[in-house]
Design a protein around this motif. Structure first.
Motif, mmCIF file in Angstrom:
data_model
loop_
_atom_site.group_PDB
_atom_site.id
_atom_site.type_symbol
_atom_site.label_atom_id
_atom_site.label_comp_id
_atom_site.label_asym_id
_atom_site.label_seq_id
_atom_site.Cartn_x
_atom_site.Cartn_y
_atom_site.Cartn_z
ATOM 1 N N VAL A 73 0.820 -1.324 0.314
ATOM 2 C CA VAL A 73 -0.155 -0.013 -0.068
ATOM 3 C C VAL A 73 0.852 1.215 -0.038
ATOM 4 C CG1 VAL A 73 -1.539 1.225 1.459
ATOM 5 C CG2 VAL A 73 -1.935 -1.094 1.051
ATOM 6 N N GLN A 74 1.897 1.115 0.573
ATOM 7 C CA GLN A 74 2.741 2.317 0.914
ATOM 8 C C GLN A 74 3.408 2.573 -0.664
ATOM 9 O OE1 GLN A 74 5.596 1.224 3.497
ATOM 10 N NE2 GLN A 74 4.411 2.153 5.344
ATOM 11 N N GLN A 75 3.808 1.377 -1.546
ATOM 12 C CA GLN A 75 4.371 1.685 -2.724
ATOM 13 C C GLN A 75 3.424 2.213 -3.383
ATOM 14 O OE1 GLN A 75 7.763 1.443 -3.452
ATOM 15 N NE2 GLN A 75 7.780 1.018 -1.051
ATOM 16 N N VAL A 76 2.106 1.889 -3.560
ATOM 17 C CA VAL A 76 1.174 2.111 -4.407
ATOM 18 C C VAL A 76 0.822 3.619 -4.100
ATOM 19 C CG1 VAL A 76 -1.264 2.057 -5.057
ATOM 20 C CG2 VAL A 76 0.000 0.082 -4.800
ATOM 21 N N TRP A 77 0.728 4.169 -2.980
ATOM 22 C CA TRP A 77 0.825 5.465 -2.584
ATOM 23 C C TRP A 77 1.674 6.432 -3.217
ATOM 24 C CZ3 TRP A 77 -2.608 8.822 -0.819
ATOM 25 C CH2 TRP A 77 -2.161 10.094 -0.328
ATOM 26 N N LEU A 78 3.070 5.763 -3.561
ATOM 27 C CA LEU A 78 4.124 6.427 -4.066
ATOM 28 C C LEU A 78 3.907 6.433 -5.550
ATOM 29 C CD1 LEU A 78 7.139 5.831 -2.050
ATOM 30 C CD2 LEU A 78 5.987 7.867 -1.902
ATOM 31 N N ASP A 79 3.339 5.476 -5.968
ATOM 32 C CA ASP A 79 3.121 5.232 -7.193
ATOM 33 C C ASP A 79 1.978 6.292 -7.812
ATOM 34 O OD1 ASP A 79 4.683 3.355 -8.291
ATOM 35 O OD2 ASP A 79 3.236 1.712 -7.635
ATOM 36 N N MET A 80 1.472 6.979 -7.169
ATOM 37 C CA MET A 80 0.310 8.070 -7.652
ATOM 38 C C MET A 80 1.024 9.397 -8.065
ATOM 39 S SD MET A 80 -3.242 7.353 -5.993
ATOM 40 C CE MET A 80 -3.069 8.296 -4.474
ATOM 41 N N PRO A 81 0.845 9.974 -8.791
ATOM 42 C CA PRO A 81 1.523 11.346 -9.247
ATOM 43 C C PRO A 81 0.867 12.380 -8.320
ATOM 44 C CG PRO A 81 -0.164 10.819 -11.047
ATOM 45 C CD PRO A 81 -0.127 9.436 -9.979
ATOM 46 N N ALA A 82 1.591 13.250 -7.709
ATOM 47 C CA ALA A 82 1.217 14.080 -6.823
ATOM 48 C C ALA A 82 0.577 15.150 -7.901
ATOM 49 C CB ALA A 82 2.479 14.975 -6.419
ATOM 50 N N PRO A 83 -0.608 16.064 -7.185
ATOM 51 C CA PRO A 83 -1.052 15.898 -5.852
ATOM 52 C C PRO A 83 -1.957 14.878 -5.865
ATOM 53 C CG PRO A 83 -2.245 17.731 -7.095
ATOM 54 C CD PRO A 83 -1.256 17.183 -8.086
ATOM 55 N N ARG A 84 -2.066 14.314 -4.650
ATOM 56 C CA ARG A 84 -2.867 13.107 -4.261
ATOM 57 C C ARG A 84 -3.391 12.934 -2.918
ATOM 58 N NH1 ARG A 84 3.022 10.005 -4.516
ATOM 59 N NH2 ARG A 84 3.649 11.318 -2.651
ATOM 60 N N VAL A 85 -4.388 12.620 -2.754
ATOM 61 C CA VAL A 85 -5.442 12.547 -1.497
ATOM 62 C C VAL A 85 -5.723 11.047 -1.235
ATOM 63 C CG1 VAL A 85 -7.318 13.175 -2.631
ATOM 64 C CG2 VAL A 85 -7.111 13.846 -0.283
ATOM 65 N N GLY A 86 -5.766 10.713 0.052
ATOM 66 C CA GLY A 86 -6.342 9.611 0.535
ATOM 67 C C GLY A 86 -7.783 9.667 0.963
#
Lengths: 146, 615, 403, 314
Positions: A73-86
Motif C-alpha cells: 500500500v505504501q508503494q502504491v501511494w508513491l506510485d500515484m502522481p502528486a497531488p494526491r489525496v487518500g
C-alpha cells in the motif's frame, strides 16, 4: 506544491480514484462500486474509477491494512502522481473497527501511509459500511474543501 | 573530364582486392578499409558526370564484345551507393571482428572484389559486360559466406545453386535479346533504341529469362529462399553487404533496365510481374512475423521489400519505376543499418534469439536509436525514406488501376511495422533479463556506419524530392530527365515530406509547450506498476516473441506459415527432393546384372531408331 | 524461460487484493498460481476472544456480501453443539434474509461480470436492479447489508411485517427485470461468443476439486446445502435446484440468473407463510462439545466448525468459505485459455477473498520469498524443541505432519 | 511566407489542432452523455472532458525506472501532432479550402496510424509487462483493421471509370459530380466496413482490447500519468473529431455549401458518433483473436466485395 487556480478547479471537477481494496470485508468496496451505478452516479461529479495508480488523483482505501499489505500500500501511494489525496472509506480504514485487536493488521491506512509520506492528506468517511449516500456526500465535501 | 575516370570505381577495389589476396591479415584490413573509402570517393566523384568509356575489345562476327562503361546521373549515384556500402561494411567488420582474431580468411579481399563486381554491373554499358560482372558478384557471395564459417557451406551451396539457375536464365535471356541482329547488339543504347516486343513467344520467353535472373539476385518469391538460409551462418557484415543491400540493388537495377527500356511489356506480363511483387511482399513479411531469430527475421524482410520494387516497376508507369528504384536505394540503406544493429546486439549480448534478449535500450542506446529509425523507415512511417518510395509505389498502383495490389502493398507495410515492433520490443524494450546485465554498447567502428545510415534514412525521407529529381530520373533514359520527371509526376502528384515533417515538428512542439503551460514540470522515477508487487525481471516479462502467437493461431494462416517454415514452398528443397527421386530411380536400375544392362541398351537403340524413322 | 503475468494484488479485476500469477505463452495461459493472504485479518482468533453473543456481529464482517451467510452458519454450528431447535418465525426470518442476500449477491455478480468483459451497460443495469433489493433489505432490517440481526438460537429482532407489501412489490418488479436481463444475456451472440466454451469445468473436475455452489451446479452437479440438508424453512417451501450441464462461464451466468428467479419464488412463499410466534428460544448456555454448521451461501456451501469448552467463548472457530474450495479449481478451468478468458473465468466462480483468507503468507525478515508450508512446519518444530529444551523435557512430537 | 503562415494557422488553430481538439472533446462529452443515458445515469456535465484534460496537464509525471524515458514521454506528443496533421488535411477537404495535394488519402491513412504506433511504442517502451501485452494487442488490432479499412476506402477511389484519385478534395469533387458514394451499393458496403474499422481505430468497446481495464489494467497506457496521459486523451479526442469527418468526406459527399450544408454535415457527424456510442454500449469486449477473426473474416470480405463492386461500377 503550489497549484494554479485553473488546475485546482479542474482537479475539483475531475477526481479520478484508484481503489485499493485492503484487508477489509469487501462491503465498503461494494458500496463504492454502488456509487458509480445509476442511482448515485458519481460520474456527475467527474469521479472516475481508474485501473492504474498512475492515472489517479485519489486513493480509496477500504479496510485495515494487514502486515502483508503494508509495504504494497505504501508503494502504491508513491506510485500515484502528486497531488494526491487518500480517501478512507469505512470505519476499518479510519480506525480499524472490529479488527482493532486482530494480530494480523498493521494499522489504519492513514498511519501506514504517513510512515512514508508524513505530508499525506486524508479524508475520512466512517461507517460500517457507509451508505452510498454518505460516500457521495463525503466526496462532495472533499471537493468543496480542496 | 577524362573518360577513363569511369573505370576508377571498378579498378580501385578490383586491383586492391587482388593485391589484398596475397597480403597478411592486418595489412589486408587496412587495404580493405582504404580501398572501400577510395571506391566511395571515386563513386562520389562520378555523381555529376555523364561520361562513357568505350574500347572495342573483341569482335566475333556479329557479336561485338565491347569494353564499354558509362555513367549518367543515376548510375553515378548508384556507384557511390555501392562504395558507401562497401566502406561502411569494411568499417563495421573491422570492429565486429576485433578481439576475435580479426576478420576470418580473406574477407576484405573478397569484399573489395565483390564491390568491384557490383560497380561493374552498375557502370557497365554493355549487357555482356554486365553479365560478366554479375557473375563475379555471385561468386564472391559464395566465397564470402563460406569464409570463416565452415557450417555455411550448405547455405552457400544453396545460394549458389539458386543464383546459378538465375544466372543461366540471365545468360540465355541475354543471348536471346542480342540475337536479333543489330550492329552492337549488346550495347545499352542499341537495346534501348530497339525495345523487344513481348507479343510473341520469343519475347515472352526472353523477358521471363531476364526476369528470373534479376529476381533470383534480388530475392523475389519463389527464388528467395537462399537469403533466409544463409542468414544463420553468414556473418552480419556479409549479410548487410550483399544479400540485404547490394544484391537487391543489382537485381532491381537490371529489372528496371530490362522492363523500362529494353523490353516493352504487354499488360499481361505487367500483371504477372506485379503479382510476383505483391506475393513477395506478403509472403516475406508473413514469414518474418513468426521468426524468433533476428537475422533470419531480417532476411525475410529483405525478401519482402523486394516485392515493393518489383511491384513498382511492374506497373510500368513512370511513378512506379521511380518508386521501385528509389525503394531499392532506400532499402539498401535501412536494411544494412538493421543488419548492422542486429549484428552488434548479437555480438554484445551473445545471442540473436529474440526470446532471450530484452531491455537493451539503456545498455546500447546508439544501436537502439539507429535500429529504431531504420525500423520505422522500413515500415514506411512518414517522414522517413521508406515512406517516400512506398508512397510512389502506391500511387503507381492507383495509376495502373490495381486496387488489389495496392491493398497488398499497404497491408504489407502494416505487417512490416508489426514485425518490427516485435523486434524492437524483444531487443530493446521490456525488462532486461538478468543474464544480460553486463552488456555494453558496440564499438565506435560499428556505431559509425549505423549512425551514418540512420541519418541517411532521415535525410532521404525529409528531402525525398531531391534524389527523385536529381538522380533517379535518368534511369528512364530520357534526356532532360528532370523536366519529364516533373511532368510525369505531376499527373500522379508529388508528396512533400519536408512540409509534413516541419508541420509535425511544430505540432509536437506546440503540444509540449501546452503541457508546460499546464504548469507540470515535476517528474519522478518509479519502478513499473504491475499490480503492487515488485517486478521480477527474470519472470515478469512479455518478450516480443510472444506478440503474434494469436496471429499464428488463426486458422489456415498458422498452418501455412508452419509449412513455409519447414520449406514446403522452397523451390530448392522441392527440386532437391525431385532430383533425389530421379537419382534413386536411376540407382535402382543398377542391378549389376549384365543382361539387364544389355536390355536397356537394346531398348534405347530401339527408341533411337523409332524416332529416326518416324521423323 | 517462464513468462509470468501478474494479476493483482491491486487490479481493477478484483475489489480485493490478491494476486494471480499467470504463466503465459503469448496470450495463452499455461499455468495459474495464486498468492493469497493479503486479506488475512485473524478473525478466527478474534472470535475466540469474544462471547457467543458478539461473534455473529464480527462474523458478519468476514465478508460484505455474505454477511448473513457467516453469521447464520455460525449459529447453525453452535446450535448443533446445543441441539436446540429454533422457533419457526426465526427460521422464516433467516430464510428471508438469506434469500435477499442471494438476490443482491447474484445481481452484483452479473453486473461485475459484465464490467469485467467490458460490457458496462450490463454492469449499470444489473446494479440498478440491485438497488431496490438493498432498499428492501434496509426496510426489513434497518441496514443495507450488515443487519446484526442474527444470534445463536434465533434472531435478535423481528422483521417489520408492515413492510412486506413493499418488499413484494420490489420482487415483482425485479422478476420482470431479471427476465428481461436473462433474455438479453441469452440472446446476445457477442456475449455467447465471448463466454461459451470458456473456463469449462467438467463434472469430474468439480468432484475432484470439491467445487461447490453455482460453480458446481453450472457443471451439472446437483449440490446445494438447502436441498441436501435442509435448514431454516427450505424444506417447507417449493423451489427448484437450478442445474446447467455445460460447465462454462456462460452456464455459470445462466445458473445465477435463474437462481434469482428461484429466490424470488422462495421469498414470496416465505412471506406468504410467515408464521407468528417467538423469534428466539431464550438465553442459551453453550455446553462443551463440537458443532458443525452448513449453509448454502450465494457462492456455495459454507461450513463453520465451533468447539466449545463450556465457557461463554468458543475455544475454536473455523470457517471454510465456499471460495476456499472454488478458487483452486482455477487450475482446472483456466489453463489453456487466453488472458482475456482467464480474467472472466477468475471472476466466474464469484470468488470472495475476504471470506477465504484464513491463511497468511509469512514473509522472511530479509524480504525473501514467503515461507512455504514446509518452512513453517520446520520452524514450528524447531520452536517446540527449543521450548522443550528450555523446560528440560523431551519434545513430544508424536504426530508426523505431512505436507 | 504568407503561405507558410497560412499553413501553420490551418494546422495549429483552424481547422487543425485547436479546433479538432475542442470538437473532439465536445464529441467525447456526447459519447459519455449518451453512454450514461443508455445506462440510465445522469452522466457528466458538458465541461467534463475539458476538466479531465486540464487536470491531467497539471499533474506530476511519473516515469517508470525500466522505461526508455525519452520515447515513453515523446510518444503522446508525436501521436497528438500526427493526429492533428491528419485532422487538418481531412478538415481542409471538408471545408473545401484549397485543393488538397494529390495522394493525401494515403498520407492521412499513415498519419492516422501514427497515434496507434505511438501507443504501441509508449506501451512497449514503458518496460511494464502489462504495457507490453497492451502494445501487442494494439498492434494486432492495427493489423486486423488496416486491411479492410484500406480496401473499404479504395472502394470509393476506384469507383470511377477513369482518373482514380487518392486525393481527398478530388474525391469530394468527384462526388459533387456523380453523387455521393453512399448512393451506390459499393459505397454503402464500404461505409459499413469502414465504420467498424473506425470503431476499432478509436479503441471503443468491443475493440478496446488494448486498454482492457479489467484484464491488463489499462494495458499500453498503464504507466502514463500527468500531461503525457493527457495528451493521449487529447489525441483520442482529435481522432474522434477526424475519423467521422473522414468517413463523411470519403463516403458521404463532404460538406455542402451554405449553412444548410454545415447543418447536414453536423448531423452526419453526430449520426456516426451516435452509432459508435451505441455499438460501444451494447457489446462486451471482444477477445483479440475474435477481433482478428472478425476483421480478417466478414469485414474484409465486406470491404473486398465493395471494392469489387466499385471496380465493376456498381
Amino acid at each position: 506544491m503550489a497549484l494554479s487556480p485553473v488546475f485546482l478547479k479542474a482537479l475539483k471537477r475531475s477526481p479520478w480514484v484508484f481503489h485499493v481494496g485492503t484487508s477489509g470485508c469487501n462491503n465498503c468496496d461494494i458500496e463504492i462500486a454502488d456509487c458509480l451505478t445509476p442511482r448515485f452516479d458519481v460520474e456527475r461529479f467527474g469521479v472516475k474509477l481508474v485501473g492504474s495508480p498512475r492515472h489517479a488523483d485519489a486513493m480509496l482505501v477500504t479496510g485495515p491494512i494487514s502486515h502483508d499489505l503494508k509495504g504494497l500500500v505504501q508503494q502504491v501511494w508513491l506510485d500515484m502522481p502528486a497531488p494526491r489525496v487518500g480517501v478512507l472509506v469505512g470505519t476499518c480504514a479510519c480506525t480499524m473497527g472490529v479488527y482493532k485487536d486482530a494480530y494480523s493488521v498493521a494499522g489504519p491506512a492513514d498511519k501506514v501511509i504517513r510512515e512514508i509520506d508524513p505530508a499525506a492528506r486524508f479524508v475520512y468517511i466512517p461507517g460500517c459500511p457507509p451508505k452510498p449516500e454518505t460516500i457521495v456526500m463525503g466526496i462532495v465535501k472533499i471537493l468543496e474543501a480542496l | 573530364m577524362n573518360a577513363e575516370l569511369v573505370l576508377l570505381p571498378i579498378l580501385i577495389p578490383g586491383v586492391l582486392g587482388l593485391v589484398a589476396l596475397f597480403l597478411p591479415g592486418r595489412l589486408r584490413a587496412v587495404l580493405g578499409f582504404l580501398g572501400s573509402l577510395a571506391t566511395l570517393a571515386a563513386g562520389l566523384a562520378l555523381v555529376s558526370t555523364r561520361e562513357s568509356f568505350h574500347h572495342a575489345w573483341l569482335v566475333l562476327g556479329p557479336l561485338n564484345l565491347d569494353f564499354s562503361f558509362r555513367v549518367d546521373g543515376f548510375t553515378g549515384w548508384l556507384s557511390a551507393l555501392v562504395g558507401l556500402c562497401a566502406f561502411f561494411t569494411a568499417l563495421y567488420a573491422a570492429d565486429f571482428f576485433r578481439g576475435r582474431g580479426g576478420a576470418p580468411g580473406r574477407l576484405y579481399a573478397w569484399l573489395l572484389i565483390a564491390a568491384a563486381g557490383a560497380e561493374g554491373v552498375v557502370l557497365a554499358g554493355n549487357l555482356l559486360l554486365l553479365v560478366l560482372c554479375w557473375e563475379i558478384v555471385t561468386l564472391m557471395l559464395f566465397v564470402l559466406v563460406i569464409t570463416g564459417s565452415p557450417e555455411g557451406a550448405p547455405a552457400a551451396a544453396k545460394a549458389f545453386t539458386i543464383l546459378g539457375f538465375g544466372d543461366v536464365a540471365l545468360i540465355l535471356g541475354t543471348v536471346l535479346l542480342g540475337s536479333r541482329g543489330f550492329d552492337h547488339p549488346m550495347d545499352f543504347a542499341t537495346l534501348a533504341a530497339n525495345p523487344l516486343a513481348t507479343g510473341d513467344l520469343f519475347g515472352v520467353l526472353t523477358f521471363l529469362l531476364l526476369f528470373a535472373g534479376a529476381a533470383a539476385k534480388a530475392g523475389a518469391v519463389p527464388l528467395h529462399t537462399w537469403i533466409p538460409t544463409m542468414a544463420g551462418p553468414a556473418s552480419p557484415p556479409v549479410m548487410a553487404f550483399l544479400p540485404a543491400s547490394l544484391d537487391k540493388v543489382l537485381g532491381i537495377y537490371l529489372l528496371a533496365r530490362v522492363s523500362v527500356s529494353w523490353v516493352t511489356l504487354t499488360p499481361g506480363l505487367q500483371f504477372a510481374v506485379m503479382a510476383v511483387g505483391a506475393i513477395t511482399i506478403l509472403a516475406g513479411v508473413l514469414m518474418a512475423m513468426v521468426q524468433h531469430d533476428v537475422k533470419r527475421l531480417l532476411s525475410f524482410h529483405a525478401v519482402s521489400q523486394v516485392g515493393y520494387m518489383v511491384l513498382g516497376i511492374g506497373t510500368g508507369t513512370l511513378v512506379g519505376v521511380l518508386g521501385g528504384v528509389f525503394h531499392m536505394v532506400n532499402n539498401a540503406i535501412y536494411k544494412a543499418c538493421l543488419f548492422f544493429g542486429a549484428g552488434a546486439v548479437e555480438r554484445e549480448a551473445g545471442t540473436r534469439d529474440l526470446g532471450k534478449l530484452g531491455g537493451l535500450h539503456r545498455a546500447m542506446p546508439v544501436t537502439f536509436l539507429c535500429m529504431f529509425v531504420a525500423a520505422l523507415s522500413i515500415s514506411g512511417v512518414p517522414p522517413l525514406n521508406g515512406f517516400v518510395s512506398k508512397w510512389l509505389v502506391y500511387q503507381a498502383c492507383v495509376v495502373a488501376r490495381q486496387p488489389l495490389f495496392l491493398v497488398a502493398a499497404l497491408f504489407g507495410s502494416v505487417l512490416t511495422l508489426a514485425s518490427f515492433v516485435k523486434v524492437l520490443h524483444s531487443m530493446f524494450w521490456g525488462a532486461r533479463p538478468p543474464a544480460l546485465d553486463g552488456v555494453n554498447e558496440a564499438g565506435i567502428g560499428m556505431r559509425l556506419p549505423m549512425v551514418g545510415l540512420a541519418i541517411l534514412c532521415v535525410l532521404l525521407g525529409v528531402f525525398g524530392g531531391a534524389p527523385l529529381d536529381q538522380a533517379i530520373g535518368p534511369v528512364k533514359d530520357v534526356p532532360a530527365a528532370s523536366v519529364a520527371l516533373a511532368g510525369g509526376l505531376d499527373a500522379a502528384g508529388t508528396f512533400r515530406p519536408g512540409v509534413v515533417t516541419i508541420l509535425l515538428v511544430i505540432g509536437v512542439l506546440a503540444g509540449i509547450l501546452a503541457a508546460h503551460l499546464g504548469g507540470a514540470r515535476a517528474r519522478r522515477v518509479r519502478s513499473v506498476f504491475i499490480g503492487g508487487e515488485p517486478l521480477d525481471r527474470a519472470q515478469n516479462r512479455f518478450p516480443g516473441t510472444e506478440f503474434y502467437r494469436t496471429v499464428h493461431e488463426m486458422p489456415l494462416l498458422g498452418r501455412t506459415l508452419d509449412a513455409g517454415e519447414k520449406g514446403v514452398f522452397d523451390v530448392y528443397a522441392i527440386f532437391g527432393k525431385l532430383g533425389g527421386g530421379v537419382i534413386r530411380g536411376l540407382r535402382s536400375l543398377h542391378t549389376g546384372v549384365i543382361t539387364d544392362y544389355l536390355f536397356w541398351c537394346l531398348l534405347g537403340l530401339g527408341a533411337v531408331l523409332a524416332v529416326f524413322f518416324w521423323c | 524461460m517462464k513468462q509470468v503475468i501478474r494479476i493483482g494484488p491491486f487490479h481493477p479485476l478484483q475489489e480485493e487484493p490478491e494476486s494471480f500469477l499467470l504463466t503465459v505463452e503469448g496470450e495463452r495461459v499455461i499455468d495459474v498460481d495464486a498468492k493469497l493472504g493479503y486479506v488475512h485479518k485473524g478473525l478466527e482468533r478474534l472470535c475466540q476472544e469474544r462471547t457467543y453473543d458478539m461473534i455473529p456481529i464480527i462474523l458478519e464482517r468476514i465478508c460484505g456480501i455474505c454477511s448473513v451467510t457467516h453469521s447464520v452458519c455460525f449459529c447453525h454450528a453452535v446450535e448443533d453443539i446445543h441441539g436446540v431447535e429454533i422457533p419457526p418465525r426465526a427460521r422464516y426470518i433467516r430464510t428471508i434474509l438469506g434469500e435477499m442476500e442471494r438476490l443482491h449477491s447474484h445481481l452484483l455478480w452479473v453486473g461485475l461480470a459484465g464490467h469485467f468483459i467490458g460490457y458496462n451497460t450490463v454492469f449499470m443495469w444489473a446494479w440498478k436492479y440491485r438497488e431496490p433489493v438493498c432498499d428492501a433489505f434496509e426496510w426489513l432490517t434497518g441496514h443495507r447489508q450488515n443487519a446484526s440481526l442474527l444470534k445463536v438460537g434465533g434472531v435478535r429482532r423481528d422483521l417489520p411485517v408492515d413492510s412486506f407489501p413493499a418488499v413484494l412489490k420490489v420482487l415483482d418488479e425485479l422478476e420482470g427485470q431479471t427476465k428481461m436481463l436473462i433474455g438479453a444475456v441469452l440472446d446476445d451472440p457477442v456475449l455467447a461468443a465471448r463466454l461459451k466454451g470458456i473456463g469449462v469445468l467438467t463434472p469430474e473436475q468439480v468432484l475432484d476439486w470439491g467445487v461447490v455452489g453455482p460453480t458446481a451446479r453450472a457443471s451439472g452437479v446437483k449440490t446445494d446445502a438447502r436441498k441436501d440438508e435442509p435448514y431454516a424453512a427450505y424444506a417447507e417451501l417449493d423451489w427448484n435446484l437450478i442445474v446447467q450441464p455445460e460447465g462454462d462461464v456462460f452456464a455459470k451466468a445462466v445458473v445465477r440468473l435463474l437462481e434469482i428467479l428461484e429466490s424470488i419464488r422462495i421469498l414470496r412463499q416465505a412471506i406468504a407463510k410467515f408464521p407468528p410466534g417467538e423469534i428466539d428460544c431464550g438465553p442459551l448456555h453453550v455446553p462443551q462439545g463440537e458443532g458443525i454448521g452448513r449453509y448454502e451461501a450465494p457462492r456455495g456451501e459454507d461450513i463453520h466448525y465451533v468447539r466449545s469448552n463450556g465457557t461463554n467463548m468458543p475455544s475454536r472457530v473455523k470457517v471454510r468459505a465456499p471460495s476456499f474450495v472454488n478458487i483452486p479449481s482455477y487450475r482446472a478451468s483456466c489453463i489453456g485459455g487466453t488472458i482475456s478468458d482467464v480474467t472472466i473465468t477468475l471472476a466466474a466462480c464469484d470468488p470472495c477473498y475476504s471470506c477465504t483468507e484464513r491463511l497468511a503468507a509469512v514473509r522472511r525478515d530479509d524480504g525473501g520469498p514467503p515461507l512455504s508450508f514446509d518452512d513453517l512446519v520446520r520452524l514450528g518444530r524447531e520452536k517446540t524443541r527449543a521450548i522443550a529444551r528450555e523446560m528440560g523435557r523431551k519434545p513430544d512430537l508424536g504426530l508426523e505432519i505431512r505436507p | 511566407m504568407a503561405e507558410a503562415i497560412e499553413l501553420i494557422f490551418y494546422y495549429l488553430v483552424f481547422p487543425g489542432l485547436a479546433f479538432c481538439t475542442i470538437l473532439g472533446l465536445v464529441l467525447s462529452f456526447i459519447d459519455r452523455k449518451v453512454s450514461a443515458m443508455v445506462q440510465w445515469r445522469v452522466g457528466p456535465g458538458p465541461g467534463q472532458p475539458f476538466f479531465d484534460v486540464v487536470k491531467l496537464l497539471g499533474k506530476e509525471t511519473v516515469v517508470p525506472e525500466e522505461s526508455w524515458a525519452r520515447g515513453f514521454l515523446a510518444a503522446p506528443y508525436v501521436a497528438f501532432g500526427a493526429a492533428g496533421l491528419a485532422a487538418t488535411i481531412v478538415w481542409l477537404a471538408v471545408l473545401r479550402i484549397g485543393g488538397s495535394p494529390p495522394g493525401d488519402l494515403i498520407v492521412v491513412l499513415y498519419l492516422l496510424s501514427i497515434p496507434a504506433i505511438a501507443v504501441i511504442v509508449g506501451g512497449a517502451a514503458s518496460g511494464n509487462p502489462l504495457g507490453a501485452v497492451g502494445a501487442s494487442r494494439e498492434m494486432k488490432l492495427v493489423m486486423a483493421y488496416e486491411l479492410p479499412f484500406v480496401a473499404a476506402l479504395l472502394a470509393v477511389v476506384f469507383q470511377t471509370e477513369d482518373g482514380a484519385t487518392l486525393s481527398l478534395s478530388g474525391l469530394v469533387a468527384l462526388q459533387d459530380q456523380a453523387g455521393s458514394a453512399m448512393g451506390r451499393v459499393s459505397g454503402v458496403l464500404g461505409f459499413i466496413a469502414a465504420l467498424l474499422c473506425c470503431q476499432a481505430k478509436l479503441g471503443l468497446v468491443p475493440f478496446d482490447i488494448a486498454e482492457a481495464e479489467c484484464e491488463i489494467g489499462e494495458g499500453a497506457l498503464i504507466e502514463y500519468s500527468g500531461p503525457a496521459l493527457g495528451f493521449f486523451k487529447l489525441t483520442q479526442a482529435v481522432q474522434l473529431a477526424t475519423l467521422p469527418a473522414l468517413l463523411v468526406v470519403v463516403f458521404w459527399g463532404g460538406m455542402g455549401p451554405g449553412p444548410a450544408g454545415v447543418a447536414v454535415f453536423a448531423l452526419k457527424m453526430l449520426l456516426i458518433v451516435t452509432i459508435f456510442v451505441l455499438v460501444k454500449n451494447t457489446n462486451p469486449r471482444a477477445r483479440i483473436d475474435q477481433a482478428l477473426r472478425f476483421f480478417w473474416g466478414p469485414v474484409t470480405a465486406l470491404a473486398f466485395a465493395a471494392l469489387a463492386l466499385a471496380v465493376l461500377g456498381v
